[in-house]
Design a protein around this motif. Structure first.
Motif, PDB file in Angstrom:
ATOM      1  N   SER A  81       5.056 -36.524  -3.571  1.00 61.03           N
ATOM      2  CA  SER A  81       5.416 -36.600  -4.982  1.00 61.03           C
ATOM      3  C   SER A  81       4.152 -36.454  -5.810  1.00 61.03           C
ATOM      4  O   SER A  81       3.278 -37.323  -5.785  1.00 61.03           O
ATOM      5  CB  SER A  81       6.103 -37.939  -5.282  1.00 61.03           C
ATOM      6  N   PHE A  82       4.056 -35.343  -6.553  1.00 62.94           N
ATOM      7  CA  PHE A  82       2.828 -34.987  -7.263  1.00 62.94           C
ATOM      8  C   PHE A  82       3.064 -35.082  -8.764  1.00 62.94           C
ATOM      9  O   PHE A  82       3.823 -34.300  -9.350  1.00 62.94           O
ATOM     10  CB  PHE A  82       2.385 -33.578  -6.880  1.00 62.94           C
ATOM     11  N   LEU A  83       2.423 -36.037  -9.397  1.00 67.19           N
ATOM     12  CA  LEU A  83       2.519 -36.252 -10.834  1.00 67.19           C
ATOM     13  C   LEU A  83       1.500 -35.375 -11.545  1.00 67.19           C
ATOM     14  O   LEU A  83       0.354 -35.245 -11.101  1.00 67.19           O
ATOM     15  CB  LEU A  83       2.248 -37.719 -11.151  1.00 67.19           C
ATOM     16  N   THR A  84       1.910 -34.775 -12.659  1.00 68.58           N
ATOM     17  CA  THR A  84       0.986 -33.910 -13.399  1.00 68.58           C
ATOM     18  C   THR A  84       1.396 -33.824 -14.861  1.00 68.58           C
ATOM     19  O   THR A  84       2.528 -34.130 -15.226  1.00 68.58           O
ATOM     20  CB  THR A  84       0.954 -32.489 -12.784  1.00 68.58           C
ATOM     21  N   GLY A  85       0.427 -33.408 -15.686  1.00 66.01           N
ATOM     22  CA  GLY A  85       0.723 -32.997 -17.042  1.00 66.01           C
ATOM     23  C   GLY A  85       1.041 -31.514 -17.047  1.00 66.01           C
ATOM     24  O   GLY A  85       1.464 -30.952 -16.031  1.00 66.01           O
ATOM     25  N   ALA A  86       0.822 -30.851 -18.183  1.00 61.42           N
ATOM     26  CA  ALA A  86       1.173 -29.440 -18.325  1.00 61.42           C
ATOM     27  C   ALA A  86       0.475 -28.589 -17.274  1.00 61.42           C
ATOM     28  O   ALA A  86      -0.709 -28.776 -16.970  1.00 61.42           O
ATOM     29  CB  ALA A  86       0.802 -28.954 -19.721  1.00 61.42           C
ATOM     30  N   VAL A  87       1.226 -27.631 -16.723  1.00 58.01           N
ATOM     31  CA  VAL A  87       0.709 -26.662 -15.753  1.00 58.01           C
ATOM     32  C   VAL A  87       0.764 -25.283 -16.397  1.00 58.01           C
ATOM     33  O   VAL A  87       1.821 -24.865 -16.880  1.00 58.01           O
ATOM     34  CB  VAL A  87       1.537 -26.681 -14.456  1.00 58.01           C
ATOM     35  N   THR A  88      -0.364 -24.574 -16.408  1.00 52.45           N
ATOM     36  CA  THR A  88      -0.423 -23.233 -16.971  1.00 52.45           C
ATOM     37  C   THR A  88      -0.607 -22.223 -15.848  1.00 52.45           C
ATOM     38  O   THR A  88      -1.604 -22.262 -15.116  1.00 52.45           O
ATOM     39  CB  THR A  88      -1.579 -23.101 -17.977  1.00 52.45           C
ATOM     40  N   LEU A  89       0.356 -21.308 -15.708  1.00 52.39           N
ATOM     41  CA  LEU A  89       0.290 -20.287 -14.669  1.00 52.39           C
ATOM     42  C   LEU A  89      -0.515 -19.089 -15.143  1.00 52.39           C
ATOM     43  O   LEU A  89      -0.562 -18.769 -16.337  1.00 52.39           O
ATOM     44  CB  LEU A  89       1.695 -19.840 -14.274  1.00 52.39           C
ATOM     45  N   LEU A  90      -1.140 -18.404 -14.185  1.00 47.86           N
ATOM     46  CA  LEU A  90      -1.906 -17.190 -14.431  1.00 47.86           C
ATOM     47  C   LEU A  90      -1.338 -16.042 -13.601  1.00 47.86           C
ATOM     48  O   LEU A  90      -0.525 -16.259 -12.694  1.00 47.86           O
ATOM     49  CB  LEU A  90      -3.386 -17.418 -14.086  1.00 47.86           C
ATOM     50  N   SER A  91      -1.768 -14.843 -13.888  1.00 47.82           N
ATOM     51  CA  SER A  91      -1.257 -13.663 -13.208  1.00 47.82           C
ATOM     52  C   SER A  91      -1.443 -13.760 -11.699  1.00 47.82           C
ATOM     53  O   SER A  91      -2.431 -14.317 -11.203  1.00 47.82           O
ATOM     54  CB  SER A  91      -1.964 -12.409 -13.726  1.00 47.82           C
ATOM     55  N   ASN A  92      -0.471 -13.209 -10.981  1.00 47.94           N
ATOM     56  CA  ASN A  92      -0.514 -13.077  -9.517  1.00 47.94           C
ATOM     57  C   ASN A  92      -0.467 -14.419  -8.793  1.00 47.94           C
ATOM     58  O   ASN A  92      -0.929 -14.519  -7.656  1.00 47.94           O
ATOM     59  CB  ASN A  92      -1.754 -12.275  -9.080  1.00 47.94           C
ATOM     60  N   VAL A  93       0.098 -15.436  -9.447  1.00 47.58           N
ATOM     61  CA  VAL A  93       0.210 -16.764  -8.850  1.00 47.58           C
ATOM     62  C   VAL A  93       1.677 -17.108  -8.631  1.00 47.58           C
ATOM     63  O   VAL A  93       2.493 -17.038  -9.556  1.00 47.58           O
ATOM     64  CB  VAL A  93      -0.449 -17.832  -9.743  1.00 47.58           C
ATOM     65  N   ASN A  94       2.002 -17.494  -7.405  1.00 38.90           N
ATOM     66  CA  ASN A  94       3.307 -18.020  -7.046  1.00 38.90           C
ATOM     67  C   ASN A  94       3.141 -19.511  -6.797  1.00 38.90           C
ATOM     68  O   ASN A  94       2.510 -19.922  -5.821  1.00 38.90           O
ATOM     69  CB  ASN A  94       3.833 -17.313  -5.792  1.00 38.90           C
ATOM     70  N   LEU A  95       3.694 -20.326  -7.684  1.00 39.39           N
ATOM     71  CA  LEU A  95       3.658 -21.773  -7.518  1.00 39.39           C
ATOM     72  C   LEU A  95       4.794 -22.162  -6.585  1.00 39.39           C
ATOM     73  O   LEU A  95       5.975 -22.069  -6.952  1.00 39.39           O
ATOM     74  CB  LEU A  95       3.798 -22.472  -8.869  1.00 39.39           C
ATOM     75  N   VAL A  96       4.453 -22.590  -5.360  1.00 40.65           N
ATOM     76  CA  VAL A  96       5.434 -22.880  -4.323  1.00 40.65           C
ATOM     77  C   VAL A  96       5.598 -24.392  -4.190  1.00 40.65           C
ATOM     78  O   VAL A  96       4.643 -25.099  -3.846  1.00 40.65           O
ATOM     79  CB  VAL A  96       5.008 -22.279  -2.970  1.00 40.65           C
ATOM     80  N   VAL A  97       6.797 -24.885  -4.462  1.00 37.00           N
ATOM     81  CA  VAL A  97       7.113 -26.300  -4.301  1.00 37.00           C
ATOM     82  C   VAL A  97       7.825 -26.426  -2.948  1.00 37.00           C
ATOM     83  O   VAL A  97       8.988 -26.063  -2.802  1.00 37.00           O
ATOM     84  CB  VAL A  97       7.971 -26.819  -5.454  1.00 37.00           C
ATOM     85  N   SER A  98       7.123 -26.923  -1.965  1.00 34.82           N
ATOM     86  CA  SER A  98       7.583 -26.888  -0.582  1.00 34.82           C
ATOM     87  C   SER A  98       8.737 -27.842  -0.331  1.00 34.82           C
ATOM     88  O   SER A  98       9.020 -28.746  -1.132  1.00 34.82           O
ATOM     89  CB  SER A  98       6.420 -27.251   0.351  1.00 34.82           C
TER      90      SER A  98
END
Length: 463
Positions: A95-112
């Motif tokens: 369980s990963f707590l975070t604030g705002a996440v900003t994605l950049l080009s060519n990035v796949n954010l994988v939630v396993s």
């Protein structure tokens, strides 16, 4: 604004808006069958692919204990992935707590599998950025996951993203937002520069869960999205968007499932929407500001989805001032969910300040049970905000086709509620069966007579 034309030219050159964008009063020359467009549209929609390189967030300091705030670790992992030419930013089990996440080009954010990406309930964790709030551009809280002007971006599962919307202050903002919302609407009418429309911390316009702004080649796939503060998946001025096999669970108000806004070539397929508001809502900007940008939502295909939520399974509007055309809704099921039954199967809503044109919304092979209000509801008299918020600019709605719809239970099969100055035209229903309907006779006002072919309501044909 001085740079609106150059911005629009940039969007055209980038393919984010078609050169032939729909304008009020402009007829769209449809093919012999509008459904002939679907394979052409789907042929253009190609999900992005990514290098087979993994960037595990724990290697950048993230801890999956549900307590440590991992905003900086996510930033470092995403920047490293982007700098390396792309790949997968992996959220492992935990369980990963975070604030705002900003994605950049060519990035796949994988939630396993076994991973939960949990968003902070502290508004200070969401910096002010350029965004769009209910169809009006402004500077406001960052969405929980945000990208602007990026290419090849993805959010994929099979894990869970939890916005913790009901756990934080966001739902209290619904009762407090009135003055901010009035101020933003007036700023748009007064043509205040977007960068001077400042909200965010200290104000009450709550953020979206996922907003991908002016992005190309977008994929949101196989992830469970829970508890947004506001709209869940919100592509804006985006092109080539795939949303597939996603499960959305939301409660409260203003918590739609997927809201493509001023976007083109969008495929929404295999999704489940158990939502406190609309399932899929097509938008293109609001009133003066929507007409200023002037970019339609077009070429949108929704297939094989299940709606278990409230309001409309497919909704167009009410923010549709840039225009909407070529929307296709097929092979979907609407039924009672864990908390709600749908108010409408197909819901097109606008009002006399929106302007813009809806031309071409097509539904076929839709199955619905337990609809609480009108199964098909088209209204040009939807909620009108205060008298100071802009001129009267009548919208136009035309060319709505329904084929093979089966509805068991609704107050009416059909309601058309136009304006005396802008009548609804081109509504056609065929091969459809409506049973257990409260009032068998459709409600028709300020609309051309619909065309019926093999349509029955409570066992009797409509003619």
């Amino acid at each position: 604004m001085a740079n609106d034309r150059s911005r629009r030219d940039f969007l055209k050159a980038s393919g984010l808006v078609a050169a032939g964008a729909l304008l009020p009063g402009t007829a769209y020359a449809a093919p012999a069958s509008p459904w002939d467009e679907v394979p052409v549209i789907l042929g253009r929609i190609v999900p992005p692919s990514f290098p087979d390189v993994a960037f595990d967030v724990t290697a950048y300091g993230a801890k999956g204990d549900g307590k440590t705030k991992n905003t900086e670790a996510f930033r470092k992992a995403i920047e490293a992935c982007n700098k390396a030419g792309g790949g997968r930013v992996v959220v492992p089990s935990g369980s990963f707590l975070t604030g705002a996440v900003t994605l950049l080009s060519n990035v796949n954010l994988v939630v396993s599998n076994g991973a939960t990406l949990k968003f902070s309930t502290d508004p200070k964790d969401y910096p002010r950025i350029f965004t769009r709030w209910q169809g009006i551009e402004c500077m406001n809280f960052s969405p929980f996951i945000y990208a602007r002007g990026q290419q090849n971006v993805a959010i994929t599962g099979p894990g869970t993203i939890d916005g913790q919307g009901p756990s934080g202050p966001w739902f209290d903002y619904d009762d407090k937002r009135g003055p901010d919302w009035d101020r933003l609407q007036q700023m748009a009418v007064d043509n205040v520069p977007v960068t001077s429309r400042n909200f965010g911390s200290g104000h009450y316009l709550k953020p979206n869960m996922i907003q991908l702004y002016e992005c190309r080649n977008v994929l949101v796939s196989d992830v469970s999205l829970r508890n947004p503060a506001m709209w869940t998946i919100h592509p804006v001025l985006a092109k080539n968007v795939t949303v597939r096999n996603v499960k959305v669970y939301s409660r409260g108000g203003m918590v739609d499932g997927c809201d493509p806004e001023a976007s083109s070539d969008v495929h929404i397929t295999g999704c489940q929407f158990d939502t406190g508001d609309d399932g899929v809502a097509i938008k293109s900007g609001r009133d003066t500001d929507g007409r200023r940008i002037g970019v339609p939502s077009e070429n949108i295909v929704i297939q094989n989805c299940t709606h278990l939520g409230r309001w409309g399974a497919l909704t167009v509007g009410s923010e549709m001032s840039g225009g909407v055309r070529n929307v296709f809704f097929e092979d979907c099921t609407i039924k009672k969910g864990s908390s709600y039954s749908a108010f409408h199967v197909l819901y097109i809503k606008t009002n006399k300040r929106r302007g813009g044109t809806v031309d071409g919304v097509h539904a076929r092979r839709i199955r619905a049970t337990g609809v609480q209000r009108e199964a098909i509801n088209v209204t040009l008299n939807y909620s009108l905000t205060g008298p100071g918020f802009g001129p009267i600019v009548n919208p136009a709605v035309r060319n709505i086709t329904v084929d093979g719809m089966t509805v068991e239970g609704a107050s009416y099969a059909l309601s058309l509620d136009g304006l005396s100055d802008s009548k609804i035209t081109g509504v056609s229903i065929s091969n459809s069966t409506f049973t257990k309907i409260g009032t068998a006779t459709p409600k028709i006002k300020n609309a051309a007579k619909p065309a019926y072919s093999s349509v029955t309501v409570n066992g009797k044909p409509l003619t």
